[in-house]
Design an enzyme around this catalytic site. Structure first.
Site, PDB file in Angstrom:
ATOM      1  N   ASP A   1      81.465  31.603  16.223  1.00 51.80           N
ATOM      2  CA  ASP A   1      81.237  30.175  15.902  1.00 51.80           C
ATOM      3  C   ASP A   1      82.296  29.206  16.442  1.00 51.80           C
ATOM      4  O   ASP A   1      82.689  28.247  15.746  1.00 51.80           O
ATOM      5  CB  ASP A   1      81.127  29.988  14.376  1.00 51.80           C
ATOM      6  CG  ASP A   1      79.951  30.742  13.780  1.00 51.80           C
ATOM      7  OD1 ASP A   1      79.218  31.410  14.533  1.00 51.80           O
ATOM      8  OD2 ASP A   1      79.781  30.693  12.547  1.00 51.80           O
TER       9      ASP A   1
ATOM     10  N   GLU B   1      76.656  29.311  14.525  1.00 54.55           N
ATOM     11  CA  GLU B   1      75.925  29.069  13.277  1.00 54.55           C
ATOM     12  C   GLU B   1      74.922  27.970  13.601  1.00 54.55           C
ATOM     13  O   GLU B   1      75.308  26.843  13.927  1.00 54.55           O
ATOM     14  CB  GLU B   1      76.872  28.643  12.146  1.00 54.55           C
ATOM     15  CG  GLU B   1      76.146  28.552  10.802  1.00 54.55           C
ATOM     16  CD  GLU B   1      77.083  28.404   9.606  1.00 54.55           C
ATOM     17  OE1 GLU B   1      78.287  28.683   9.738  1.00 54.55           O
ATOM     18  OE2 GLU B   1      76.590  28.007   8.535  1.00 54.55           O
TER      19      GLU B   1
ATOM     20  N   LYS C   1      72.941  32.345  14.603  1.00 57.92           N
ATOM     21  CA  LYS C   1      72.814  32.988  13.289  1.00 57.92           C
ATOM     22  C   LYS C   1      72.621  31.918  12.215  1.00 57.92           C
ATOM     23  O   LYS C   1      73.394  30.964  12.137  1.00 57.92           O
ATOM     24  CB  LYS C   1      74.037  33.869  13.006  1.00 57.92           C
ATOM     25  CG  LYS C   1      75.378  33.155  13.006  1.00 57.92           C
ATOM     26  CD  LYS C   1      76.482  34.147  12.674  1.00 57.92           C
ATOM     27  CE  LYS C   1      77.822  33.476  12.519  1.00 57.92           C
ATOM     28  NZ  LYS C   1      77.903  32.393  11.551  1.00 57.92           N
TER      29      LYS C   1
ATOM     30  N   THR D   1      85.304  30.424  10.700  1.00 54.34           N
ATOM     31  CA  THR D   1      86.598  30.364  10.065  1.00 54.34           C
ATOM     32  C   THR D   1      86.914  31.759   9.508  1.00 54.34           C
ATOM     33  O   THR D   1      86.008  32.509   9.148  1.00 54.34           O
ATOM     34  CB  THR D   1      86.631  29.334   8.906  1.00 54.34           C
ATOM     35  OG1 THR D   1      85.665  29.727   7.903  1.00 54.34           O
ATOM     36  CG2 THR D   1      86.314  27.945   9.384  1.00 54.34           C
TER      37      THR D   1
ATOM     38  N   CYS E   1      82.823  32.817   8.068  1.00 52.84           N
ATOM     39  CA  CYS E   1      81.931  33.568   8.953  1.00 52.84           C
ATOM     40  C   CYS E   1      82.592  34.786   9.596  1.00 52.84           C
ATOM     41  O   CYS E   1      81.918  35.785   9.876  1.00 52.84           O
ATOM     42  CB  CYS E   1      81.355  32.633  10.009  1.00 52.84           C
ATOM     43  SG  CYS E   1      80.198  31.445   9.283  1.00 52.84           S
TER      44      CYS E   1
HETATM   45  C1  C5J Z   1      81.942  29.318   9.620  1.00 52.64           C
HETATM   46  C2  C5J Z   1      81.562  27.754   7.840  1.00 52.64           C
HETATM   47  N1  C5J Z   1      81.663  29.519  10.907  1.00 52.64           N
HETATM   48  N2  C5J Z   1      82.839  27.728   7.487  1.00 52.64           N
HETATM   49  N3  C5J Z   1      81.141  28.438   8.933  1.00 52.64           N
HETATM   50  O1  C5J Z   1      82.879  29.869   9.098  1.00 52.64           O
HETATM   51  O2  C5J Z   1      80.743  27.128   7.196  1.00 52.64           O
END
Ligand code: C5J
Length: 227
Positions: A25, A73, A130, A159, A163
């Site tokens: 992501d 995402e 995803k 993060t 994710c």
């Molecule tokens: C990810 C989020 N990619 N923090 N998404 O961690 O909503």
């Protein structure tokens, strides 16, 4: 021949024939001002800071000819794959599907949903959209990795505690040997990144291993020097 990577809680045995990099992501929506992360009130500069290390990690895998998976995402424009509970949660300035300064938030194909230019996927690399936090939910990636004999996954991206950690745990349950590169992952919350790393390596590596980028780079270089 396995490559031994200095790591916590003990050296990680990387299998060069069966290892893929997963970059989670690294999208404009999380990393650039005006995106989803920003709309939630986060300081996105923390995440931008890992772009050079992540680029170096991708470059290592490209030079070795090892497979790379990029995730985003992303939801369908009609939000049919976005549970109402996910969209409704919290009090963000912008919700999933709302129009932001980089197009609709977390919607596939929108400018903000793209991976940042410095880490753009190249032809031949796998890119998956995803709808969940984890990379295995509703993506079919497990079958694709299994078809190509992948058993080891090296993780980077954002993060760390959301994710990345969710994907590592999903991978762990599916039997993959997982390594997180700690300077190529980041959180909006430093304490959450630190806690996630401790959770991963606790109890003898209950989720997997954690190593620095330089440990990985030097171990791979040494393997070539010794060969
Ligand atoms: C990810 C989020 N990619 N923090 N998404 O961690 O909503």
């Amino acid at each position: 021949m396995l490559i031994s990577i200095p790591a916590r809680p003990y050296p990680y045995s990387l299998d060069p024939q069966h290892t893929a990099l997963v970059v989670i992501d690294m999208q404009r929506d999380f990393i650039e001002p005006g995106g989803f992360g920003d709309s939630l009130g986060n300081d996105v500069r923390r995440l931008e800071a890992i772009v050079p290390a992540t680029a170096a990690l991708i470059d290592l895998f490209r030079r070795q000819g090892w497979p790379i998976v990029h995730t985003r995402e992303a939801h369908q424009p009609d939000l049919s794959d976005c549970p109402p509970a996910k969209r409704a949660r919290g009090k963000p300035g912008l919700r999933i599907g709302d129009e932001g300064s980089m197009g609709r938030i977390l919607i596939a194909g929108e400018p903000g949903n793209q991976i940042v230019d410095a880490l753009a996927p190249r032809e031949g690399e796998i890119v998956i959209d995803k709808p969940g936090k984890g990379m295995f939910h509703a993506t079919g990636i497990n079958e694709r990795l299994r078809e190509t004999g992948i058993t080891h996954l090296v993780f980077a991206g954002v993060t760390t505690e959301v994710c990345v950690q969710t994907s590592m745990r999903e991978a762990n349950d599916r039997g993959y040997e997982c390594l997180l590169v700690e300077d190529a992952t980041e959180s909006y919350f430093p304490a959450f990144k630190a806690a996630t790393i401790e959770m991963i390596v606790a109890q003898g590596g209950i989720v997997g291993w954690v190593a620095t980028l330089s440990a990985l780079v030097h171990a791979v270089a040494k393997e070539h020097a010794d060969a």
